[in-house]
Design a protein around this motif. Sequence first.
Motif, PDB file in Angstrom:
ATOM      1  N   ASP A  57       0.735  -1.181  -0.072  1.00  0.00           N
ATOM      2  CA  ASP A  57      -0.075  -0.158  -0.066  1.00  0.00           C
ATOM      3  C   ASP A  57       0.760   1.158  -0.068  1.00  0.00           C
ATOM      4  N   ASN A  58       0.229   2.396  -0.818  1.00  0.00           N
ATOM      5  CA  ASN A  58       0.936   3.792  -0.387  1.00  0.00           C
ATOM      6  C   ASN A  58      -0.152   4.304   0.332  1.00  0.00           C
ATOM      7  N   LEU A  59      -0.026   5.587   0.607  1.00  0.00           N
ATOM      8  CA  LEU A  59      -0.869   6.506   1.590  1.00  0.00           C
ATOM      9  C   LEU A  59      -2.088   6.394   0.926  1.00  0.00           C
ATOM     10  N   GLN A  60      -2.604   6.331  -0.140  1.00  0.00           N
ATOM     11  CA  GLN A  60      -3.811   6.677  -0.844  1.00  0.00           C
ATOM     12  C   GLN A  60      -4.517   5.444  -0.850  1.00  0.00           C
ATOM     13  N   SER A  61      -3.738   4.227  -1.326  1.00  0.00           N
ATOM     14  CA  SER A  61      -4.574   2.934  -0.995  1.00  0.00           C
ATOM     15  C   SER A  61      -4.940   2.632   0.294  1.00  0.00           C
ATOM     16  N   ALA A  62      -3.962   3.000   1.201  1.00  0.00           N
ATOM     17  CA  ALA A  62      -4.098   2.674   2.825  1.00  0.00           C
ATOM     18  C   ALA A  62      -5.403   3.404   3.164  1.00  0.00           C
ATOM     19  N   ILE A  63      -5.627   4.671   2.830  1.00  0.00           N
ATOM     20  CA  ILE A  63      -6.707   5.435   3.132  1.00  0.00           C
ATOM     21  C   ILE A  63      -7.868   4.708   2.698  1.00  0.00           C
ATOM     22  N   ASN A  64      -7.950   4.633   1.488  1.00  0.00           N
ATOM     23  CA  ASN A  64      -9.240   3.836   0.995  1.00  0.00           C
ATOM     24  C   ASN A  64      -9.549   2.551   1.639  1.00  0.00           C
ATOM     25  N   LYS A  65      -8.832   1.916   2.143  1.00  0.00           N
ATOM     26  CA  LYS A  65      -9.166   0.827   3.210  1.00  0.00           C
ATOM     27  C   LYS A  65      -9.706   1.153   4.408  1.00  0.00           C
ATOM     28  N   LYS A  66      -9.517   2.459   4.963  1.00  0.00           N
ATOM     29  CA  LYS A  66     -10.244   2.737   5.940  1.00  0.00           C
ATOM     30  C   LYS A  66     -11.377   4.088   5.773  1.00  0.00           C
ATOM     31  N   THR A  67     -11.924   3.875   4.717  1.00  0.00           N
ATOM     32  CA  THR A  67     -12.946   5.075   4.141  1.00  0.00           C
ATOM     33  C   THR A  67     -14.031   5.023   5.269  1.00  0.00           C
ATOM     34  N   ASN A  68     -14.431   3.767   5.644  1.00  0.00           N
ATOM     35  CA  ASN A  68     -15.728   3.648   6.708  1.00  0.00           C
ATOM     36  C   ASN A  68     -15.230   3.618   8.092  1.00  0.00           C
ATOM     37  N   ASN A  69     -14.197   3.826   8.336  1.00  0.00           N
ATOM     38  CA  ASN A  69     -13.616   3.836   9.762  1.00  0.00           C
ATOM     39  C   ASN A  69     -14.088   4.995  10.577  1.00  0.00           C
ATOM     40  N   THR A  70     -14.662   5.036  11.773  1.00  0.00           N
ATOM     41  CA  THR A  70     -14.886   6.243  12.606  1.00  0.00           C
ATOM     42  C   THR A  70     -13.731   6.570  13.610  1.00  0.00           C
ATOM     43  N   SER A  71     -12.520   5.788  13.309  1.00  0.00           N
ATOM     44  CA  SER A  71     -11.356   6.014  14.071  1.00  0.00           C
ATOM     45  C   SER A  71     -10.295   5.207  13.740  1.00  0.00           C
ATOM     46  N   LEU A  72      -8.920   5.432  14.076  1.00  0.00           N
ATOM     47  CA  LEU A  72      -7.812   4.643  13.750  1.00  0.00           C
ATOM     48  C   LEU A  72      -7.107   3.975  14.922  1.00  0.00           C
ATOM     49  N   SER A  73      -7.055   2.851  14.871  1.00  0.00           N
ATOM     50  CA  SER A  73      -6.419   2.173  15.786  1.00  0.00           C
ATOM     51  C   SER A  73      -4.863   2.563  15.906  1.00  0.00           C
ATOM     52  N   SER A  74      -4.255   2.232  16.961  1.00  0.00           N
ATOM     53  CA  SER A  74      -2.917   2.542  17.254  1.00  0.00           C
ATOM     54  C   SER A  74      -1.965   1.545  16.127  1.00  0.00           C
ATOM     55  N   LYS A  75      -2.557   0.255  15.807  1.00  0.00           N
ATOM     56  CA  LYS A  75      -1.846  -0.308  14.726  1.00  0.00           C
ATOM     57  C   LYS A  75      -1.680   0.113  13.495  1.00  0.00           C
TER      58      LYS A  75
ATOM     59  N   ILE B 248      -5.008  13.624  -1.987  1.00  0.00           N
ATOM     60  CA  ILE B 248      -5.418  12.373  -1.244  1.00  0.00           C
ATOM     61  C   ILE B 248      -6.455  12.414  -0.348  1.00  0.00           C
ATOM     62  N   LYS B 249      -7.559  11.687  -0.874  1.00  0.00           N
ATOM     63  CA  LYS B 249      -8.641  11.535  -0.116  1.00  0.00           C
ATOM     64  C   LYS B 249      -9.467  10.218  -0.013  1.00  0.00           C
ATOM     65  N   SER B 250     -10.302   9.972   0.781  1.00  0.00           N
ATOM     66  CA  SER B 250     -11.006   8.662   0.703  1.00  0.00           C
ATOM     67  C   SER B 250     -12.200   8.783  -0.182  1.00  0.00           C
ATOM     68  N   PHE B 251     -12.685   7.518  -0.284  1.00  0.00           N
ATOM     69  CA  PHE B 251     -13.834   7.342  -1.361  1.00  0.00           C
ATOM     70  C   PHE B 251     -15.337   8.336  -1.172  1.00  0.00           C
ATOM     71  N   LYS B 252     -15.376   8.545   0.322  1.00  0.00           N
ATOM     72  CA  LYS B 252     -16.448   9.222   0.758  1.00  0.00           C
ATOM     73  C   LYS B 252     -16.000  10.573   1.264  1.00  0.00           C
ATOM     74  N   ASP B 253     -16.854  11.502   0.854  1.00  0.00           N
ATOM     75  CA  ASP B 253     -16.489  12.958   1.390  1.00  0.00           C
ATOM     76  C   ASP B 253     -16.628  13.227   2.610  1.00  0.00           C
ATOM     77  N   ASP B 254     -17.576  12.441   3.419  1.00  0.00           N
ATOM     78  CA  ASP B 254     -17.908  12.502   4.746  1.00  0.00           C
ATOM     79  C   ASP B 254     -17.209  11.698   5.847  1.00  0.00           C
ATOM     80  N   SER B 255     -16.006  11.102   5.202  1.00  0.00           N
ATOM     81  CA  SER B 255     -15.357   9.946   5.754  1.00  0.00           C
ATOM     82  C   SER B 255     -14.583  10.690   7.137  1.00  0.00           C
ATOM     83  N   PHE B 256     -14.333   9.968   8.041  1.00  0.00           N
ATOM     84  CA  PHE B 256     -13.723  10.422   9.172  1.00  0.00           C
ATOM     85  C   PHE B 256     -12.288  10.716   8.827  1.00  0.00           C
ATOM     86  N   ILE B 257     -11.615   9.785   8.056  1.00  0.00           N
ATOM     87  CA  ILE B 257     -10.493   9.671   7.579  1.00  0.00           C
ATOM     88  C   ILE B 257      -9.978  11.166   6.877  1.00  0.00           C
ATOM     89  N   ASN B 258     -10.958  11.721   6.309  1.00  0.00           N
ATOM     90  CA  ASN B 258     -10.456  13.032   5.531  1.00  0.00           C
ATOM     91  C   ASN B 258     -10.114  14.046   6.560  1.00  0.00           C
TER      92      ASN B 258
END
Length: 292
Positions: free
Chosen positions: A14-32, A80-90
């Motif tokens: 993964d690069n940053l963009q593809s990694a972020i895509n995988k977390k589009t539906n997240n509401t938080s990011l784990s330490s891992k 760089i951004k997620s698939f969803k405009d309202d995603s937490f990751i943005n």
Amino acid sequence: MISFFKVKINIHSDNLQSAINKKTNNTSLSSKSLEKLVSIANTQYEFKNGEAEFIIRGTPCSTDVNYGKVSKLIKEIKIIKSFKDDSFINSRIHSWEVNAKELLKTNYNPDEEKQLLGKGSRGTVYKDGESILKKTKNLTLNEIFHEANMCNEYHIKIQSFKKPPTIVEKCIEMPFINGKTPNFKDTLIGVNDLFKNGFFMGDAKPSNFLKTPEGSVEPIDFGLVFKHDTLESIDHEVKKNIISDYLKGGFRYIPNEIKNEYHSCIVKLDDILGKDSPTRKINLKILSKAGL
């Protein structure tokens, strides 16, 4: 149906963009996940001094940051951004950009804005406006003052009316001269013109001169420039380096008509240095080539 929430980041693919895509539906990011994002950023931008730790996790890092690589991340992170405009990751991506800008602000390195002209054993040279800035390396203050003084005396002699060199924290600011590296023949002309103005150069070579658009050949490195009537007062290390660099190849760029004068100066310096002279450690074949 597989949820994006459960798709794992792969630090090897993964690069940053593809990694972020995988977390589009997240509401938080784990330490891992944060740890993996840091690892990816380190690889993608070649960070080595904790830059990604600060940008992504807010962890204090070294002051020796890679200014250019952080600037590159800032430029690229804007797209760089997620698939969803309202995603937490943005919102997290925006905070990374803010952190990266803060990192540059608090670790500002003005050399990054200067034009790098070259690197050598004695320092790195930049163009800064109408001046040359030489960041010296492994030089004593006496060696630095010698170079600045020779540069100043030369420009006074030729009445160039350029800004005199200054020394700030082992950096020498000298006048900028526009031109290109001369060929062998033009270098001989430059050495001869230097001699006519009363100056010698121990490390004569093309890279220490510039041929201007007007056709003159001007010296640009005064570290081993000297005058024949001040041999005794030259700094000890400078004396040694003059002889050493002359024997390494400087003698090849001395015009025949002034070789006797150069030979006389080198012999005198050798006598002054005595057992400390580099000639004591150089084989006879090299000495013979240099005319000693």
